[in-house]
Design an enzyme around this catalytic site. Structure first.
Site, mmCIF file in Angstrom:
data_model
loop_
_atom_site.group_PDB
_atom_site.id
_atom_site.type_symbol
_atom_site.label_atom_id
_atom_site.label_comp_id
_atom_site.label_asym_id
_atom_site.label_seq_id
_atom_site.Cartn_x
_atom_site.Cartn_y
_atom_site.Cartn_z
ATOM 1 N N ASP A 1 -7.866 -4.229 -0.519
ATOM 2 C CA ASP A 1 -8.481 -4.578 -1.809
ATOM 3 C C ASP A 1 -8.449 -6.084 -2.049
ATOM 4 O OD1 ASP A 1 -8.871 -1.857 -2.540
ATOM 5 O OD2 ASP A 1 -6.734 -1.735 -2.974
ATOM 6 N N HIS B 1 0.838 -1.207 0.000
ATOM 7 C CA HIS B 1 0.000 0.000 0.000
ATOM 8 C C HIS B 1 0.865 1.246 0.000
ATOM 9 C CE1 HIS B 1 -2.985 2.992 1.276
ATOM 10 N NE2 HIS B 1 -3.870 2.151 0.795
#
Ligand code: MLT
Length: 424
Positions: free
Chosen positions: A359, A302
């Protein structure tokens, strides 16, 4: 004593104030930089640029902390309802029982979408991506719901919260060739959404509490994430005093990109492609390590979380619970857990902090809930809506100026026009 940062340029020295946030975050206030020095800063992707002072969401990427208005994401995901969190983000405090009832009732009063908007919707091709349709429908709301004469945006906020799930389900129904479902206001926010998605005229839908609890959690985890790409878009568009609908519609478009909200769709598409290719995860792990393979593992690592994504930890547990409760045995999900295990134990991924992110797991849960892949990003948008609204409201309340970054020009210097016949 006030703190200053000193800048030397040639033989001159300049001082700029250091400002400190409530969590001891430090920033150098360069508002006067250009006026005083003739220089600007350059920061592609704004990775070191604070665009605003915000009191909504605190995020510490090193320690993996995420809090909305001071409340930890872990506690909110465990104990709160999505509408409670929406209220917290938008109005700054958790609602009392009476405030919650009023908020929920006003949303229920506005769940029906103007039938004339259906005519616009009918014109979209059956295979249109639901994110494109959603952003167009939200933008169209500015033409249909012009009525808040008070100048306040309260009614528009309620309308958006109320109608977004209704409009989101239309795309799915259309892709199935089924009639749309109208909202059922006897249901809570998440159950109403699931009912509009899955109920058929021939078969009423029984909301499974495990499914609606998982959806509630997912929406909370997505509700805000400080100045990410779509939120910055919403604030930037809103800074020109464009309407709330126009600003949120722009945010939906920003979210649709595969580097942002579109990543959850890409995760499942990647897992499906691995399955189609025989399901050998070790081959793909090797490809992910090979810079020349052109393969990229989606849903790992991320931009701001350097060690772990706190949302992914919560959602992983929810994913395990949902899969167990629904008794799901899906080969694609088996590939997901093999990739996850490999990435968490392989030195290459551990060293590069390529751990599964929100996600990765959200795609897995949405698939288990029966939500089609191209609707995943729409689910993210429904979750992110209160965050966008809160940030837009804060930007207006702070009377922030229109956003207008500068640039360092690197093109041709001045040259004379050459007529076409004389050009080589
Ligand atoms: C988000 O939740 O918006 C994403 O994780 C992206 C980001 O924060 O940059």
């Amino acid at each position: 004593m006030s703190e200053f940062a000193e800048l030397s340029l040639g033989d001159k020295k300049y001082q700029f104030p250091v400002i400190t946030g409530s969590e001891d975050e430090k920033a150098i206030d360069i508002a006067k930089l250009r006026d005083e020095t003739g220089h600007i800063t350059i920061d592609s992707g704004y990775k070191n640029t604070g665009a605003t002072k915000s009191a909504i969401t605190f995020l510490d990427g090193e320690l993996g902390i995420l809090r909305y208005r001071g409340y930890s994401i872990e506690e909110l995901a465990e104990k709160a309802s999505f509408l409670e969190v929406a209220y917290l983000l938008i109005y700054g405090e958790l609602p009392t029982t009476a405030q919650y009832a009023e908020f929920e009732n006003s949303i229920k009063m506005h769940t029906i979408v103007n039938e004339d908007m259906r005519k616009i919707f009918e014109g979209f091709p059956v295979n249109a991506h639901p994110m494109g349709v959603l952003s167009a429908m939200v933008c169209a709301m500015s033409a249909f719901y012009t009525g808040d004469k008070s100048g306040s945006d309260e009614l528009n906020i309620i309308r958006l919260m109320a109608k977004m799930p209704s409009m989101a389900t239309w795309s799915y129904k259309k892709s199935q060739g089924h009639p749309v479902n109208y909202p059922n206001n006897s249901l809570d926010y998440c159950s109403n959404f699931l009912n509009m998605m899955f109920a058929l005229p021939v078969a009423p839908y029984q909301v499974n509490p495990v499914v609606s609890a998982a959806l509630n959690k997912l929406l909370i985890l997505h509700a805000d994430h400080e100045q990410n790409c779509s939120t910055s878009t919403v604030r930037l568009v809103g800074s020109s005093h464009a309407s709330l609908y126009a600003s949120i519609s722009a945010g939906i478009n920003a979210l649709s990109g595969p580097l942002h909200g579109g990543a959850n769709q890409e995760v499942i598409e990647m897992l499906e492609a691995i399955k189609e290719d025989g399901g050998d995860t070790s081959k793909y792990i090797a490809m992910a390590k090979d810079k020349n393979s052109g393969f990229r593992l989606m849903g790992f690592g991320h931009r701001v979380y350097k060690n772990f994504d706190p949302r992914a930890r919560i959602i992983k547990k929810a994913a395990d619970d949902v899969l167990a409760a629904l008794g799901i045995n899906d080969p694609v999900l088996k590939i997901a857990s093999e990739l996850e295990a490999a990435a968490l134990s392989d030195e290459y991924f551990v060293a590069r902090k390529l751990y599964p992110n929100v996600d990765f797991y959200s795609g897995i849960i949405y698939r288990a809930l029966g939500i089609p892949t191209d609707m995943f990003t729409v689910m993210f948008a429904i979750g992110r809506l209160p965050g966008w609204i809160a940030q837009w409201k804060e930007m207006k309340a702070n009377k922030e100026p229109i956003g207008r970054p500068r640039q360092v020009y690197v093109g041709a210097t001045e040259r004379a026009y050459v007529s076409m016949s004389e050009r080589a």
